[in-house]
Design an enzyme around this catalytic site. Structure first.
Site, PDB file in Angstrom:
ATOM      1  N   LYS A 266      -9.889  35.796 -63.758  1.00 30.11           N
ATOM      2  CA  LYS A 266      -9.588  36.527 -65.249  1.00 30.11           C
ATOM      3  C   LYS A 266      -9.710  37.306 -64.876  1.00 30.11           C
ATOM      4  CE  LYS A 266     -10.842  35.887 -69.747  1.00 30.11           C
ATOM      5  NZ  LYS A 266     -11.652  35.274 -71.468  1.00 30.11           N
ATOM      6  N   ASP A 271     -10.825  42.630 -74.077  1.00 28.65           N
ATOM      7  CA  ASP A 271     -10.206  41.417 -74.619  1.00 28.65           C
ATOM      8  C   ASP A 271     -10.573  41.508 -76.657  1.00 28.65           C
ATOM      9  OD1 ASP A 271      -9.793  38.364 -75.715  1.00 28.65           O
ATOM     10  OD2 ASP A 271     -11.594  37.934 -74.998  1.00 28.65           O
ATOM     11  N   LYS A 278     -11.573  39.233 -82.552  1.00 28.09           N
ATOM     12  CA  LYS A 278     -13.465  39.463 -82.639  1.00 28.09           C
ATOM     13  C   LYS A 278     -13.695  40.405 -83.665  1.00 28.09           C
ATOM     14  CE  LYS A 278     -13.316  38.154 -78.099  1.00 28.09           C
ATOM     15  NZ  LYS A 278     -13.904  37.073 -77.974  1.00 28.09           N
ATOM     16  N   ASP A 289     -14.895  41.573 -69.507  1.00 25.85           N
ATOM     17  CA  ASP A 289     -13.932  40.212 -69.714  1.00 25.85           C
ATOM     18  C   ASP A 289     -13.172  40.215 -68.739  1.00 25.85           C
ATOM     19  OD1 ASP A 289     -13.670  38.356 -71.075  1.00 25.85           O
ATOM     20  OD2 ASP A 289     -12.029  38.253 -72.220  1.00 25.85           O
ATOM     21  N   ASP A 348      -7.429  34.735 -78.854  1.00 28.45           N
ATOM     22  CA  ASP A 348      -8.394  34.694 -78.680  1.00 28.45           C
ATOM     23  C   ASP A 348      -8.910  33.418 -77.129  1.00 28.45           C
ATOM     24  OD1 ASP A 348     -10.974  36.559 -78.277  1.00 28.45           O
ATOM     25  OD2 ASP A 348     -11.891  35.651 -79.772  1.00 28.45           O
ATOM     26  N   GLU A 350      -7.540  33.289 -74.681  1.00 33.47           N
ATOM     27  CA  GLU A 350      -6.348  34.220 -73.568  1.00 33.47           C
ATOM     28  C   GLU A 350      -6.647  33.605 -72.174  1.00 33.47           C
ATOM     29  OE1 GLU A 350      -9.124  35.801 -75.011  1.00 33.47           O
ATOM     30  OE2 GLU A 350      -9.745  36.135 -73.029  1.00 33.47           O
ATOM     31  N   ARG A 352      -7.567  31.267 -70.577  1.00 30.64           N
ATOM     32  CA  ARG A 352      -6.686  30.190 -69.940  1.00 30.64           C
ATOM     33  C   ARG A 352      -5.367  30.044 -69.923  1.00 30.64           C
ATOM     34  NH1 ARG A 352      -9.614  26.991 -74.804  1.00 30.64           N
ATOM     35  NH2 ARG A 352     -11.225  28.397 -74.536  1.00 30.64           N
TER      36      ARG A 352
HETATM   37  N1  BES Z   1     -12.999  36.455 -73.415  1.00 30.38           N
HETATM   38  C1  BES Z   1     -13.919  35.501 -74.028  1.00 30.38           C
HETATM   39  C2  BES Z   1     -15.289  34.412 -74.180  1.00 30.38           C
HETATM   40  C3  BES Z   1     -16.792  35.090 -73.836  1.00 30.38           C
HETATM   41  C4  BES Z   1     -17.235  35.706 -75.132  1.00 30.38           C
HETATM   42  C5  BES Z   1     -16.917  36.045 -73.070  1.00 30.38           C
HETATM   43  C6  BES Z   1     -18.599  35.714 -74.692  1.00 30.38           C
HETATM   44  C7  BES Z   1     -18.438  36.835 -72.563  1.00 30.38           C
HETATM   45  C8  BES Z   1     -18.912  36.058 -73.722  1.00 30.38           C
HETATM   46  C9  BES Z   1     -13.086  34.329 -74.227  1.00 30.38           C
HETATM   47  O1  BES Z   1     -11.338  34.925 -74.659  1.00 30.38           O
HETATM   48  C10 BES Z   1     -12.538  33.801 -75.936  1.00 30.38           C
HETATM   49  O2  BES Z   1     -12.689  34.487 -76.821  1.00 30.38           O
HETATM   50  N2  BES Z   1     -13.714  32.454 -75.697  1.00 30.38           N
HETATM   51  C11 BES Z   1     -13.098  32.047 -77.640  1.00 30.38           C
HETATM   52  C12 BES Z   1     -12.490  30.897 -77.024  1.00 30.38           C
HETATM   53  C13 BES Z   1     -11.914  30.084 -79.346  1.00 30.38           C
HETATM   54  C14 BES Z   1     -10.814  30.848 -78.928  1.00 30.38           C
HETATM   55  C15 BES Z   1     -11.290  28.813 -78.676  1.00 30.38           C
HETATM   56  C16 BES Z   1     -15.012  31.571 -77.184  1.00 30.38           C
HETATM   57  O3  BES Z   1     -15.389  31.154 -76.989  1.00 30.38           O
HETATM   58  O4  BES Z   1     -14.889  32.329 -78.910  1.00 30.38           O
HETATM   59 ZN    ZN Z   2     -11.834  36.755 -72.472  1.00 32.62          ZN
HETATM   60 MN    MN Z   3     -10.669  35.493 -76.026  1.00 29.93          MN
END
Ligand code: BES
Ligand code: ZN
Ligand code: MN
Length: 502
Positions: A266, A271, A278, A289, A348, A350, A352
């Protein structure tokens, strides 16, 4: 930092490190230094109330009499039987940190284990050097005002070895690994205004050349990605002025007809969350990210550098996730390369979406032996496992066991979490084939993995959720705080232990 191997001789300058076994028994070099300093070593050992010679114990003897060295560092080794490669790497790293903070510029490591220890002398010397090299990494290219005392001072290490040639030989692959780890740490540390899909693709492309024979790099641009039908990846990218890229790296180390191992990363270069934006606090962390992609690129570099006897492909999906008038909206339905439609309920989630298309393309084009993806996919994996273990998901037990074993061996542990049909029900969509979130917070990392699995056919596959381990807020023996490159050493070991033996 310059690393050399040489036979032991009494140093006449700089710092010198000698080993002391548990219960305060001096190693050979420690005795030699003791004789040369009128007993200063033995006196220091006896006078330091909390020094027992256990591992991680260090006692500096500054300005010893009789020898013009700046300091002698007594390093606890523990019990001979408990010595292993990881312990020596950690010791090398801890010593490098100690010497750097002490302001030493040159050092001799004379940690002679003798023949009783389970690690052979040449290998032991190489592991000490490797640990020191890993710990000495710094990302300071944007710091223009550092005072001399803020900069690392250590510029050369000479590691004593009875057969320096053998030690140097043993260090070849390890030195290449330290360089690949530093390369990945550099990528992951770069801010998103400098490292974006195009510039990151250029850094990967620059690896192809005479120095790394067998490695080829292709960069797929936006037009090519739309021709391929990568609607899921393109939907994430559409809000940014930075066009997306997919980088395809191929390394050939054995006959062309041998199916490759595939590594997928990824690479969200920033992000923001997109329209599902966020919160501002901590958003800067999202410059890393793209750590999964950084690890894949560093790993491919390493496999090529050490001429691994394997075929491997590394693919990374590079996008920037931004909110804008052109950004994708919650509720949009996109068509992935697989043909499956995806309802994007949260922009967010994204990573996946990016993985969905890159995994599909990878298995379609390369028919790999196994696919392993790495992604900073979910905050939920930090809730589950903290910063100690990466989350592991797999559709194949043997593959999972191999990854667990390799992780344990290199000190990058992974912990397996379940996949199951019952979790998968949570991402059925009313409007499309699948939706990209479940709608509540339950089992967030598993839900992410289930989504990714919808884009995997009958190929052994594993997913490493590295959100908790890609960046560290504190120093560890071989990992200074910051980008860790977690996964480079693990996957290199995984390849070496299970796919190069024949
Ligand atoms: N890049 C983030 C996950 C992340 C969070 C990485 C903290 C490193 C540190 C990912 O894209 C994300 O935003 N995931 C969301 C998913 C949710 C919207 C289902 C999350 O973890 O809140
Ligand atoms: Zn992300
Ligand atoms: Mn995200």
């Amino acid at each position: 930092m310059d690393i050399r191997f040489a036979e032991f001789s009494l140093p006449q300058s700089g710092a010198v490190v000698v080993g002391v076994w548990e219960d305060r028994a001096l190693t050979g070099p420690a005795r030699r230094l003791d004789e040369a300093t009128q007993g200063a070593v033995a006196r220091a050992v006896a006078a330091a109330p909390r020094f027992h010679g256990k591992k991680n114990e260090l006692v500096p003897v500054i300005g010893p009499p009789g020898l013009p060295v700046s300091r002698i560092v007594l390093a606890g080794l523990g019990k001979p039987k408990a010595i292993d490669a990881r312990l020596l790497e950690d010791l090398g790293g801890t010593l490098a940190a100690h010497l750097n903070s002490a302001g030493e510029s040159e050092a001799t490591f004379a940690v002679d284990l003798g023949d009783g220890a389970p690690v052979k002398p040449a290998e032991a010397a190489a592991r000490l050097a490797y640990g020191a090299a890993l710990r000495s990494y710094r990302f300071d290219k944007y710091r223009t005002k550092q005072k001399p005392e803020q900069k690392p001072s250590l510029s050369s290490i000479t590691v004593s070895a009875a057969s320096p040639g053998e030690a140097k030989q043993a260090y070849q692959a390890l030195g290449a690994a330290a360089e690949a780890v530093a390369f990945t740490r550099d990528l992951v540390s770069e801010p998103a205004n400098e490292l974006y899909p195009e510039s990151m693709a250029e850094r990967a492309a620059a690896l192809a050349g005479p120095d790394l024979p067998g490695l080829t790099v292709e960069v797929l641009d936006e037009n090519r990605l739309s021709e391929l039908g990568m609607g899921a990846l393109l939907g994430v990218a559409q809000g940014s002025v930075r066009p997306p890229r997919v980088v395809v790296m191929q390394y050939r180390g054995v006959a062309a007809d041998v199916a490759p191992l595939a590594f997928i990363g990824k690479g969200v270069t920033f992000d923001t969350g997109g329209i599902s934006i966020k919160p501002a606090g901590g958003m800067w962390d999202m410059k890393w990210d793209m750590a999964g992609a950084g690890v894949v690129i560093g790993l491919m570099r390493l496999l090529a550098a050490r001429r691994a006897r394997v075929n491997a492909v590394g693919l990374v999906g590079l996008v920037e996730n931004m909110p804008s008038g052109a950004a994708q909206r919650p509720g949009d339905i996109v068509r992935s390369m697989s043909g499956q439609t995806i309802e994007v309920l949260n922009t967010d989630a994204e990573g996946r979406l990016v993985l969905a298309d890159v995994l599909w393309y990878c298995q379609d084009r390369f028919k790999p032996k196994a696919m392993i993806d790495l992604a900073t996919l979910t905050g939920a994996v930090i809730v589950a496992l903290g910063h100690e273990n990466a989350g592991l998901f797999a559709n194949n037990d043997e593959l999972a066991e191999r990854l667990v074993a390799a992780g344990k061996a290199v000190g990058e542990p992974v912990w397996r979490l379940p996949l199951a049909e019952s979790y998968d029900r949570a991402i059925d969509s009313d409007a499309a084939d699948v939706k990209n979130i479940a709608g509540d917070r339950a089992a967030g990392s598993i839900i992410g993995a289930q989504f990714v699995q919808r884009f995997v056919n009958n190929v052994p596959w594993a997913h490493l959720d590295i959100a908790g381990v890609a960046w560290s807020k504190k120093d560890a023996p071989t990992v200074p705080k910051g980008a860790t490159a977690f996964g480079v050493r693990l996957l290199d070991r995984f390849v070496a232990d299970y796919y190069e033996s024949d």
